[in-house]
Design a protein around this motif. Structure first.
Motif, PDB file in Angstrom:
ATOM      1  N   ASP A   1       0.818  -1.218   0.000  1.00 11.00           N
ATOM      2  CA  ASP A   1       0.000   0.000   0.000  1.00 11.00           C
ATOM      3  C   ASP A   1       0.851   1.267   0.000  1.00 11.00           C
ATOM      4  N   LEU A   2       2.145   1.123   0.266  1.00 13.19           N
ATOM      5  CA  LEU A   2       3.048   2.270   0.276  1.00 13.19           C
ATOM      6  C   LEU A   2       3.689   2.434  -1.085  1.00 13.19           C
ATOM      7  N   VAL A   3       4.069   3.661  -1.426  1.00 11.43           N
ATOM      8  CA  VAL A   3       4.716   3.928  -2.705  1.00 11.43           C
ATOM      9  C   VAL A   3       6.094   3.270  -2.732  1.00 11.43           C
ATOM     10  N   THR A   4       6.562   2.911  -3.912  1.00  8.35           N
ATOM     11  CA  THR A   4       7.760   2.096  -4.099  1.00  8.35           C
ATOM     12  C   THR A   4       8.947   2.569  -3.281  1.00  8.35           C
ATOM     13  N   PHE A   5       9.319   3.854  -3.429  1.00  5.68           N
ATOM     14  CA  PHE A   5      10.561   4.317  -2.810  1.00  5.68           C
ATOM     15  C   PHE A   5      10.504   4.281  -1.291  1.00  5.68           C
ATOM     16  N   THR A   6       9.294   4.378  -0.725  1.00  6.16           N
ATOM     17  CA  THR A   6       9.168   4.284   0.727  1.00  6.16           C
ATOM     18  C   THR A   6       9.148   2.835   1.191  1.00  6.16           C
ATOM     19  N   ARG A   7       8.420   1.991   0.491  1.00 10.84           N
ATOM     20  CA  ARG A   7       8.322   0.597   0.952  1.00 10.84           C
ATOM     21  C   ARG A   7       9.652  -0.140   0.852  1.00 10.84           C
ATOM     22  N   LEU A   8      10.590   0.358   0.044  1.00  9.60           N
ATOM     23  CA  LEU A   8      11.912  -0.255  -0.005  1.00  9.60           C
ATOM     24  C   LEU A   8      12.786   0.197   1.163  1.00  9.60           C
ATOM     25  N   HIS A   9      12.395   1.280   1.836  1.00  9.50           N
ATOM     26  CA  HIS A   9      13.133   1.752   3.010  1.00  9.50           C
ATOM     27  C   HIS A   9      12.555   1.218   4.321  1.00  9.50           C
ATOM     28  N   VAL A  10      11.245   1.016   4.362  1.00 11.61           N
ATOM     29  CA  VAL A  10      10.594   0.673   5.625  1.00 11.61           C
ATOM     30  C   VAL A  10      11.054  -0.660   6.212  1.00 11.61           C
ATOM     31  N   PRO A  11      11.111  -1.758   5.453  1.00 13.71           N
ATOM     32  CA  PRO A  11      11.485  -3.043   6.069  1.00 13.71           C
ATOM     33  C   PRO A  11      12.870  -3.064   6.710  1.00 13.71           C
ATOM     34  N   PRO A  12      13.942  -2.554   6.052  1.00 16.56           N
ATOM     35  CA  PRO A  12      15.220  -2.553   6.771  1.00 16.56           C
ATOM     36  C   PRO A  12      15.202  -1.644   8.001  1.00 16.56           C
ATOM     37  N   MET A  13      14.446  -0.532   7.934  1.00 19.11           N
ATOM     38  CA  MET A  13      14.304   0.320   9.110  1.00 19.11           C
ATOM     39  C   MET A  13      13.603  -0.433  10.241  1.00 19.11           C
ATOM     40  N   LEU A  14      12.604  -1.226   9.882  1.00 16.04           N
ATOM     41  CA  LEU A  14      11.876  -2.017  10.864  1.00 16.04           C
ATOM     42  C   LEU A  14      12.801  -3.037  11.530  1.00 16.04           C
ATOM     43  N   ILE A  15      13.620  -3.704  10.729  1.00 21.31           N
ATOM     44  CA  ILE A  15      14.553  -4.699  11.265  1.00 21.31           C
ATOM     45  C   ILE A  15      15.564  -4.038  12.192  1.00 21.31           C
ATOM     46  N   LEU A  16      16.153  -2.948  11.735  1.00 25.34           N
ATOM     47  CA  LEU A  16      17.202  -2.279  12.519  1.00 25.34           C
ATOM     48  C   LEU A  16      16.671  -1.732  13.835  1.00 25.34           C
TER      49      LEU A  16
ATOM     50  N   PHE B   1      -4.923   8.324   1.740  1.00 21.96           N
ATOM     51  CA  PHE B   1      -4.314   9.527   2.304  1.00 21.96           C
ATOM     52  C   PHE B   1      -4.093   9.449   3.811  1.00 21.96           C
ATOM     53  N   TRP B   2      -4.828   8.608   4.482  1.00 22.30           N
ATOM     54  CA  TRP B   2      -4.655   8.504   5.930  1.00 22.30           C
ATOM     55  C   TRP B   2      -3.275   7.962   6.291  1.00 22.30           C
ATOM     56  N   LEU B   3      -2.601   7.280   5.355  1.00 22.93           N
ATOM     57  CA  LEU B   3      -1.269   6.754   5.638  1.00 22.93           C
ATOM     58  C   LEU B   3      -0.269   7.886   5.911  1.00 22.93           C
ATOM     59  N   ASP B   4      -0.554   9.073   5.382  1.00 25.35           N
ATOM     60  CA  ASP B   4       0.328  10.215   5.649  1.00 25.35           C
ATOM     61  C   ASP B   4       0.370  10.576   7.131  1.00 25.35           C
ATOM     62  N   TRP B   5      -0.615  10.099   7.895  1.00 26.89           N
ATOM     63  CA  TRP B   5      -0.705  10.470   9.304  1.00 26.89           C
ATOM     64  C   TRP B   5      -0.053   9.435  10.221  1.00 26.89           C
ATOM     65  N   LEU B   6       0.601   8.414   9.637  1.00 31.26           N
ATOM     66  CA  LEU B   6       1.343   7.489  10.483  1.00 31.26           C
ATOM     67  C   LEU B   6       2.406   8.254  11.265  1.00 31.26           C
ATOM     68  N   PRO B   7       2.576   7.959  12.548  1.00 27.52           N
ATOM     69  CA  PRO B   7       3.519   8.735  13.374  1.00 27.52           C
ATOM     70  C   PRO B   7       4.947   8.710  12.852  1.00 27.52           C
ATOM     71  N   ALA B   8       5.324   7.645  12.159  1.00 24.10           N
ATOM     72  CA  ALA B   8       6.703   7.541  11.694  1.00 24.10           C
ATOM     73  C   ALA B   8       6.959   8.347  10.425  1.00 24.10           C
TER      74      ALA B   8
ATOM     75  N   ILE C   1       2.286   7.785  -0.156  1.00 29.35           N
ATOM     76  CA  ILE C   1       1.346   7.349  -1.187  1.00 29.35           C
ATOM     77  C   ILE C   1       1.704   7.988  -2.528  1.00 29.35           C
ATOM     78  N   ASP C   2       0.977   7.562  -3.563  1.00 29.48           N
ATOM     79  CA  ASP C   2       1.291   8.005  -4.923  1.00 29.48           C
ATOM     80  C   ASP C   2      -0.005   8.299  -5.673  1.00 29.48           C
ATOM     81  N   PRO C   3      -0.691   9.403  -5.339  1.00 31.95           N
ATOM     82  CA  PRO C   3      -1.964   9.712  -5.996  1.00 31.95           C
ATOM     83  C   PRO C   3      -1.748  10.251  -7.413  1.00 31.95           C
ATOM     84  N   SER C   4      -2.826  10.361  -8.158  1.00 34.19           N
ATOM     85  CA  SER C   4      -2.768  10.965  -9.495  1.00 34.19           C
ATOM     86  C   SER C   4      -2.240  12.389  -9.397  1.00 34.19           C
TER      87      SER C   4
END
Length: 644
Positions: A167-182, A409-416, A424-427
């Motif tokens: 559900d996250l845009v490409t460039f963010t979802r490639l950063h989130v998992p390693p950040m989660l692990i670390l 758009f609610w994903l923009d309000w995640l605390p992190a 997100i990646d809207p039109s």
């Protein structure tokens, strides 16, 4: 003096010839253009920091990064993300940290002190962006508790979660998992155990910084969602080990592998670092070095081909054929593992040369536009690209850059989340306009096609109140208006339409006295047009091209006259600025994340003025040849007086 005898226009042909030759000379042997994708000092600093934390002693690589960092420091001690931004805290902290760990200040103790004062005045380390704080936590300079809890992101990997990593845009979802692990494992990679930023902490903060070695939390490692996170990351790796070619996510994945127990000399570590080093841009002649966040070879090549094609460079020329072969070789063949439940098809192109899994709409349009003269010869690839492009239209009628219907758009309000437009990646008007113009201009879809009509409806509904359109990937409203207007003109919207009428009024109102156009990166932050005090070649070229499209459509003589004069003034400014077909600009005209990452494409001053001036030359010749009809009021430019 008539404009036909204006000194600048006597050299129009020679300027175009010189500009064409410059572009031809900069083509690489493999057919590509490899001009720099410049995002400022942030990636230089992050790379230098990461190499230190990995104990990677490639001094030739490290030294050029530190040299660029030192050169970019401002008089007040800060570093920024674009000229005139009054300094950026996170970038300044990263650059300061890089110089500190290598003891690379030299004789610049005064500048070091100024940097410290700037950081403390802006709130210190705790006020930095999360990505910066991750690098600081990896070095043990701050505790991991200063970052958002990994529990905010773990649901992205729950089996039955209402939200998913996709559900996250490409460039963010490639950063989130390693950040989660670390952050879950609270990994510290610092090899020496030294404090380098203690002078930037208060006494209370110093007491909270606990130096820890890596540890594994049994509960986390046994967690099924955590295991899925690790598996997902392994599947996302490119052949060279990187994640989408992005250097920041790839560095984080290296650290995540170490946190999971990989040895520092593991082949995967060396493979990823070698790939990142390939993105080091080096211009020895101008003594310019930059660690690109990724390369822009595909985007550069597609734009260069378009510029040369617009100027009549024949399709059978060796230059264009080599470039076409390069682009065709980079067309995506998405692996089956990435096809499942993603709605992706074969045929797209990505931005960087080593990204083979994540095509995007903008680069696909640019590549198809570049290959259009050879469409019959590469019909299979051509139609695969078009099928993929059509499949990416969002439900609202527009197109996004990377994803389809990625607009929760609610994903923009995640605390992190602490950066604009990172989740997100809207039109967007710029992407939608570029797609519609391409599809209709090349008669792939008619202007009456339901998909086109839906996109035009979306575009018209997303025009700003002042008559402009927002540009997500260019700076900002000049770019968006250029993309949207071309689409409206191509589909046959009449010149007296309310949308075009407002666009004409806005564009004419922002032209500077010298004929140029210049928009600040501040526009992206403010959500409204902010003018520069001087013009930029790239933005003047976008505006000139827009004026010419509007001029060619216009039927009302008085307005047509006014549009032509505005275009003439813009073209004259470009010719004055690039007497030998060369333009240069230091201000970024590309947008990444407002206030955090702005982009200076080094190829832009080579291609956009060339395209716009070539368009102007064609209009100029047609105006000179235009016959006068009896009783008709002249709209020919002889009526305008030359003003030096």
């Amino acid at each position: 003096m008539s404009v036909f005898f204006s000194p600048e226009f006597t050299m129009l042909s020679s300027v175009l010839e010189n500009s064409i030759q410059q572009l031809l000379d900069s083509q690489m042997s493999d057919g590509s253009w490899k001009d720099c994708f410049d995002t400022g000092c942030m990636p230089d600093a992050q790379t230098a920091i990461s190499l230190y934390l990995l104990d990677w002693k490639d001094w030739q690589w490290i030294e050029v990064l530190l040299t660029r960092i030192r050169k970019a420091q401002r008089l007040d001690g800060s570093w920024g993300v674009y000229p005139g931004d009054h300094g950026d805290l996170s970038t300044t902290v990263e650059c300061y940290y890089a110089l500190q760990i290598y003891n690379a200040w030299g004789e610049s103790e005064d500048q070091k002190r100024l940097a410290q004062q700037f950081i403390q005045k802006r709130g210190g380390l705790r006020k930095c962006r999360n990505l910066t704080k991750i690098f600081l936590a990896l070095g043990g300079e701050i505790p991991w508790s200063w970052l958002p809890s990994p529990r905010f992101y773990l649901p992205l990997f729950f089996k039955y979660s209402p939200i998913d990593i996709e559900d996250l845009v490409t460039f963010t979802r490639l950063h989130v998992p390693p950040m989660l692990i670390l952050s879950s494992l609270q990994y510290v990679a610092c090899p020496s155990g030294n404090f380098f930023l203690k002078e930037l902490l208060t006494d209370r903060q110093k007491r909270t910084v606990l130096r820890t070695t890596m540890y594994h939390s049994v509960n986390w490692l046994k967690n099924a969602a955590f295991r899925r996170c690790v598996t997902w990351m392994d599947e996302e790796q490119e052949a060279d080990g990187t994640l989408g070619g992005y250097h920041s996510s790839s560095f984080l994945w290296v650290f995540a592998k170490l946190a999971l127990g990989y040895p520092r000399d593991h082949p995967d570590v060396e493979r990823i670092l070698s790939a990142i080093r390939q993105s080091l841009y080096q211009d020895i002649e101008d003594d310019f070095y930059h660690q690109q966040t990724c390369d822009a070879h595909i985007w550069n090549t597609a734009l260069a081909m378009q510029a040369l094609g617009s100027c009549g460079i024949l399709t059978n020329s060796m230059t264009l054929r080599k470039a076409a072969q390069y682009l065709l070789a980079k067309q995506h063949r998405i692996p089956d593992r990435l096809m499942k439940n993603k709605g992706k098809q074969l045929g797209g192109w990505a931005f960087s040369s080593n990204n083979t899994c994540h095509p995007d709409v903008d680069d696909t349009v640019a590549s198809l536009e570049a290959l259009a003269p050879l469409a019959d010869e590469c019909a299979e690839a051509w139609w695969q690209g078009i099928d993929w492009l059509l499949s990416m239209q969002n439900r609202d009628g527009g197109w996004s850059a990377f994803e389809k219907d990625c607009n929760q758009f609610w994903l923009d309000w995640l605390p992190a989340n602490d950066m604009k437009r990172a989740m997100i990646d809207p039109s967007t008007p710029d992407i939608t306009g570029r797609v519609v113009e391409f599809l209709v201009n090349h008669k792939i879809l008619s202007c009456w096609d339901a998909r086109v009509r839906k996109a035009i409806y979306w575009l018209r509904n997303h025009q700003e109140a002042d008559g402009s359109w927002f540009g997500r990937w260019g700076t900002t409203y000049i770019y968006g208006t250029w993309c949207a207007v071309k689409a409206l003109v191509v589909v046959g919207i009449p010149s007296d339409d309310e949308s075009l009428r407002k666009a004409k009024g806005w564009l004419l109102s922002i032209q500077m006295e010298d004929g140029s156009f210049g928009e600040s990166c501040q526009s992206d932050l403010c959500g409204k047009y902010v003018e520069l005090s001087f013009g930029l070649p790239t933005q003047t070229a976008w505006a000139l091209d827009t004026l010419l499209y509007l001029y060619q459509l216009e039927v009302e003589p008085r307005i047509r006259q006014r549009l032509w004069l505005a275009a003439w003034r813009a073209a004259r400014w470009l010719l004055k600025q690039g007497e030998k077909g060369r333009w240069h600009e230091e201000i970024p005209t590309g947008s990444g994340f407002p206030g955090a990452l702005h982009i200076r494409y080094h190829i832009y001053p080579k291609v956009w003025p060339l395209i716009a001036l070539n368009h102007f030359q064609k209009c100029f010749e047609s105006v000179k040849r235009a016959p006068m009809k009896g009783g008709e009021q002249s709209v020919r430019p002889q009526t305008f007086e030359y003003v030096p």
